[in-house]
Scaffold this motif. Structure first.
Motif, PDB file in Angstrom:
ATOM      1  N   ALA A 136       0.859  -1.187   0.000  1.00 57.44           N
ATOM      2  CA  ALA A 136       0.000   0.000   0.000  1.00 57.44           C
ATOM      3  C   ALA A 136       0.893   1.234   0.000  1.00 57.44           C
ATOM      4  N   LEU A 137       0.343   2.336  -0.461  1.00 61.83           N
ATOM      5  CA  LEU A 137       1.077   3.605  -0.463  1.00 61.83           C
ATOM      6  C   LEU A 137       0.759   4.351   0.832  1.00 61.83           C
ATOM      7  N   LEU A 138       1.815   4.640   1.594  1.00 55.28           N
ATOM      8  CA  LEU A 138       1.657   5.348   2.863  1.00 55.28           C
ATOM      9  C   LEU A 138       2.123   6.796   2.699  1.00 55.28           C
ATOM     10  N   GLN A 139       1.245   7.726   3.030  1.00 55.70           N
ATOM     11  CA  GLN A 139       1.569   9.148   2.961  1.00 55.70           C
ATOM     12  C   GLN A 139       1.471   9.753   4.356  1.00 55.70           C
ATOM     13  N   TYR A 140       2.448  10.620   4.664  1.00 55.58           N
ATOM     14  CA  TYR A 140       2.422  11.342   5.934  1.00 55.58           C
ATOM     15  C   TYR A 140       2.997  12.731   5.695  1.00 55.58           C
ATOM     16  N   HIS A 141       2.170  13.749   5.891  1.00 54.43           N
ATOM     17  CA  HIS A 141       2.536  15.120   5.519  1.00 54.43           C
ATOM     18  C   HIS A 141       2.914  15.151   4.035  1.00 54.43           C
ATOM     19  N   ASP A 142       4.123  15.609   3.720  1.00 51.50           N
ATOM     20  CA  ASP A 142       4.527  15.708   2.319  1.00 51.50           C
ATOM     21  C   ASP A 142       5.418  14.548   1.878  1.00 51.50           C
ATOM     22  N   ARG A 143       5.493  13.504   2.691  1.00 56.79           N
ATOM     23  CA  ARG A 143       6.329  12.358   2.347  1.00 56.79           C
ATOM     24  C   ARG A 143       5.453  11.138   2.082  1.00 56.79           C
TER      25      ARG A 143
ATOM     26  N   ASN B 201       0.411   8.945  17.877  1.00 50.29           N
ATOM     27  CA  ASN B 201      -0.836   9.461  18.472  1.00 50.29           C
ATOM     28  C   ASN B 201      -1.173  10.882  18.016  1.00 50.29           C
ATOM     29  N   ASN B 202      -0.857  11.148  16.742  1.00 49.88           N
ATOM     30  CA  ASN B 202      -1.131  12.476  16.172  1.00 49.88           C
ATOM     31  C   ASN B 202      -2.486  12.452  15.472  1.00 49.88           C
ATOM     32  N   ARG B 203      -3.534  12.859  16.185  1.00 52.33           N
ATOM     33  CA  ARG B 203      -4.883  12.810  15.619  1.00 52.33           C
ATOM     34  C   ARG B 203      -5.113  13.931  14.630  1.00 52.33           C
ATOM     35  N   LEU B 204      -4.321  14.993  14.727  1.00 52.83           N
ATOM     36  CA  LEU B 204      -4.492  16.121  13.806  1.00 52.83           C
ATOM     37  C   LEU B 204      -3.913  15.794  12.424  1.00 52.83           C
ATOM     38  N   SER B 205      -2.867  14.974  12.381  1.00 54.45           N
ATOM     39  CA  SER B 205      -2.239  14.606  11.100  1.00 54.45           C
ATOM     40  C   SER B 205      -2.062  13.095  11.046  1.00 54.45           C
ATOM     41  N   PRO B 206      -3.127  12.354  10.778  1.00 53.10           N
ATOM     42  CA  PRO B 206      -3.017  10.892  10.704  1.00 53.10           C
ATOM     43  C   PRO B 206      -2.295  10.450   9.443  1.00 53.10           C
ATOM     44  N   MET B 207      -1.870   9.190   9.447  1.00 50.29           N
ATOM     45  CA  MET B 207      -1.287   8.599   8.246  1.00 50.29           C
ATOM     46  C   MET B 207      -2.398   8.338   7.229  1.00 50.29           C
ATOM     47  N   ARG B 208      -2.004   8.382   5.965  1.00 49.98           N
ATOM     48  CA  ARG B 208      -2.967   8.159   4.886  1.00 49.98           C
ATOM     49  C   ARG B 208      -2.477   6.981   4.057  1.00 49.98           C
ATOM     50  N   LEU B 209      -3.305   5.961   3.920  1.00 48.08           N
ATOM     51  CA  LEU B 209      -2.947   4.785   3.127  1.00 48.08           C
ATOM     52  C   LEU B 209      -3.836   4.682   1.908  1.00 48.08           C
ATOM     53  N   LEU B 210      -3.220   4.384   0.766  1.00 50.73           N
ATOM     54  CA  LEU B 210      -3.946   4.268  -0.501  1.00 50.73           C
ATOM     55  C   LEU B 210      -3.650   2.919  -1.140  1.00 50.73           C
ATOM     56  N   TYR B 211      -4.707   2.373  -1.783  1.00 49.89           N
ATOM     57  CA  TYR B 211      -4.585   1.076  -2.453  1.00 49.89           C
ATOM     58  C   TYR B 211      -5.401   1.132  -3.749  1.00 49.89           C
ATOM     59  N   PRO B 212      -4.862   0.612  -4.862  1.00 50.31           N
ATOM     60  CA  PRO B 212      -5.593   0.670  -6.144  1.00 50.31           C
ATOM     61  C   PRO B 212      -6.978   0.021  -6.035  1.00 50.31           C
TER      62      PRO B 212
ATOM     63  N   ALA C  68      -9.400   6.135  -8.575  1.00 48.98           N
ATOM     64  CA  ALA C  68      -8.389   5.097  -8.814  1.00 48.98           C
ATOM     65  C   ALA C  68      -7.971   4.387  -7.536  1.00 48.98           C
ATOM     66  N   PHE C  69      -8.092   5.061  -6.381  1.00 47.82           N
ATOM     67  CA  PHE C  69      -7.569   4.487  -5.143  1.00 47.82           C
ATOM     68  C   PHE C  69      -8.609   4.486  -4.033  1.00 47.82           C
ATOM     69  N   ASN C  70      -8.570   3.390  -3.246  1.00 53.29           N
ATOM     70  CA  ASN C  70      -9.242   3.400  -1.952  1.00 53.29           C
ATOM     71  C   ASN C  70      -8.325   4.142  -0.972  1.00 53.29           C
ATOM     72  N   GLU C  71      -8.918   4.878  -0.070  1.00 55.75           N
ATOM     73  CA  GLU C  71      -8.121   5.689   0.850  1.00 55.75           C
ATOM     74  C   GLU C  71      -8.670   5.570   2.263  1.00 55.75           C
ATOM     75  N   GLU C  72      -7.773   5.353   3.237  1.00 57.42           N
ATOM     76  CA  GLU C  72      -8.160   5.291   4.645  1.00 57.42           C
ATOM     77  C   GLU C  72      -7.113   6.013   5.484  1.00 57.42           C
ATOM     78  N   ASN C  73      -7.542   6.656   6.559  1.00 60.32           N
ATOM     79  CA  ASN C  73      -6.637   7.336   7.491  1.00 60.32           C
ATOM     80  C   ASN C  73      -6.471   6.513   8.759  1.00 60.32           C
ATOM     81  N   LEU C  74      -5.293   6.610   9.345  1.00 60.96           N
ATOM     82  CA  LEU C  74      -4.980   5.801  10.523  1.00 60.96           C
ATOM     83  C   LEU C  74      -3.928   6.516  11.365  1.00 60.96           C
ATOM     84  N   ILE C  75      -4.000   6.333  12.681  1.00 57.15           N
ATOM     85  CA  ILE C  75      -3.047   6.936  13.610  1.00 57.15           C
ATOM     86  C   ILE C  75      -2.008   5.897  14.017  1.00 57.15           C
TER      87      ILE C  75
END
Length: 410
Positions: free
Chosen positions: A101-108, A161-172, A188-195
């Motif tokens: 899966a593609l993991l996004q956090y802030h600009d990375r 435990n950053n609820r203001l900026s959770p991780m973002r995961l994407l999957y085709p 194109a992608f399913n998207e879910e947020n997670l801490i």
């Protein structure tokens, strides 16, 4: 009385002349001793590394893994799970969904291995003892959390435990009837947020690429319902893993693979064994080169003792007796060197096991000293190699000695 052995021992222990033959014999013994010692030490280090790899992966690996023989996933219902849980030796069954899966956090961002786990996973894994920061829980009441590898956290600078900026995961997104990916990112992608709730430190490959999430989260992201990529099986304490593995294979049939920890990492362990084999061959060749001095010393001894050999033959000694005499001289030289090397090699390995005086030299290493483990099979193969090499280099001088012409040398 064993005449060949008596004469061979006399030749070996004779110190009347400190000539070139004695010097070459001593060099031969030293060479065999050093080669034997090095071979024992290097093979023991490979054994230690193999055990270290098993220990590292054992912290996160289940006893057994059930997966599909063909394809990525298979259907799992409650009836199927109950049939497995009722089998003798099966203490716990954990459902797993794993995929990239593609993991996004802030600009990375980075591609990670996402492993979705059912709630009973920590009943069979020791990973909770390897949490470097945070805790091992994947849920707090209704809140879903992720465990991230230390390498993943470092790469993306993830804050726990950053609820203001959770991780973002994407999957085709798997769109029925479509063989191409939509150009619209929202479609194109399913998207879910997670801490992120904790950071684990197990082994570099796992730490740099894995995140663990609740199985419900993985189901939503990947669009799975009853499909699973694997089932983890914990074997009861009084049962043998091999026995339970064979029972599962019989019950599940050829549609499923059942693998123990070594089979899950078969390529890695095969690579270690291949390297160990090539090291054994290399050091055996070094031993052969060191043992060539035995050939030269015996050849010179035959020339030096021509008159003695002729006298023995004239007194009724057979060619076999002469051959055995010089073979035994070479065997004694090799035996003394090999015994010295074995004692030194075993002694150094024991000292390393007890005191760990040779450090790995890395601050991030999971162990302070080089791991070593002695095995009887290594000692046996080393001894057999020395015997074969000694016979190979001694037989020609021994044959030459038995073929001497009496009339020319008396």
């Amino acid at each position: 009385m064993n005449v060949p052995l008596l004469i061979a021992r006399r030749y070996f222990r004779s110190k009347n002349k400190r000539n070139i033959i004695t010097i070459i014999s001593n060099i031969s013994m030293i060479g065999v001793a050093v080669g034997t010692m090095a071979l024992i030490i290097v093979l023991s280090v490979f054994n230690g590394l193999e055990d270290l790899v098993r220990t590292l992966y054992g912290k996160s690996d289940p006893n057994l893994v059930i997966s599909a023989a063909k394809g990525k996933a298979f259907d799992v219902d409650r009836t199927f799970l109950m049939s497995l849980e009722k089998m003798p030796g099966v203490a716990l069954v954990t459902e797993v969904i794993e995929d990239n899966a593609l993991l996004q956090y802030h600009d990375r961002q980075m591609v990670v291995k996402m492993r979705g786990l059912s709630d009973n996973y920590f009943g069979q894994s020791q990973i909770d003892a390897n949490i470097r920061e945070g805790d091992h829980r994947l849920r707090r009441d209704s809140l879903e959390l992720a465990l991230v590898g230390a390498g993943v956290q470092h790469e993306l600078s993830i804050t726990l435990n950053n609820r203001l900026s959770p991780m973002r995961l994407l999957y085709p997104r798997n769109t029925p009837g479509s063989k191409t990916l939509s150009m619209n990112p929202e479609k194109a992608f399913n998207e879910e947020n997670l801490i992120a709730g904790g950071v684990f430190l197990i082994e570099q490959h796992i730490d740099d690429s894995y995140i663990f999430v609740p199985i419900s989260f993985a189901q939503r992201l990947l669009g799975y319902t009853t499909r699973r990529t694997a089932l983890y099986v914990k074997v009861g304490g009084s049962f043998e893993i091999e026995q339970v593995k064979e029972q599962l294979r019989k019950q599940l049939g050829p549609a499923f693979k059942v693998q123990d920890s070594d089979e899950q990492h078969v390529s890695l362990f095969k690579a270690i064994k291949v390297e160990k084999l090539f090291v054994f061959i290399t050091f055996t060749l070094i031993l052969l080169i060191a043992s060539l001095n035995i050939f030269f010393s015996l050849s010179m001894l035959v020339i030096d003792k021509k008159k003695d050999i002729s006298v023995l033959l004239a007194m009724g000694a057979t060619e076999k007796t002469v051959r055995q005499t010089f073979l035994l001289v070479g065997a004694i030289v090799a035996l003394v060197g090999a015994a010295t090397g074995l004692i030194l090699g075993v002694g150094l390995c024991w000292a390393q096991q007890q005191f760990g005086f040779v450090s790995m030299g890395m601050a991030t290493s999971v162990v302070d000293a080089y791991p070593v483990k002695m095995q009887v099979s290594d000692l046996v193969f080393t001894c057999v190699s020395i015997i074969v090499i000694t016979l190979a280099v001694s037989i020609r001088p021994a044959l030459n000695a038995s073929k001497l012409d009496l009339r020319e040398n008396l």
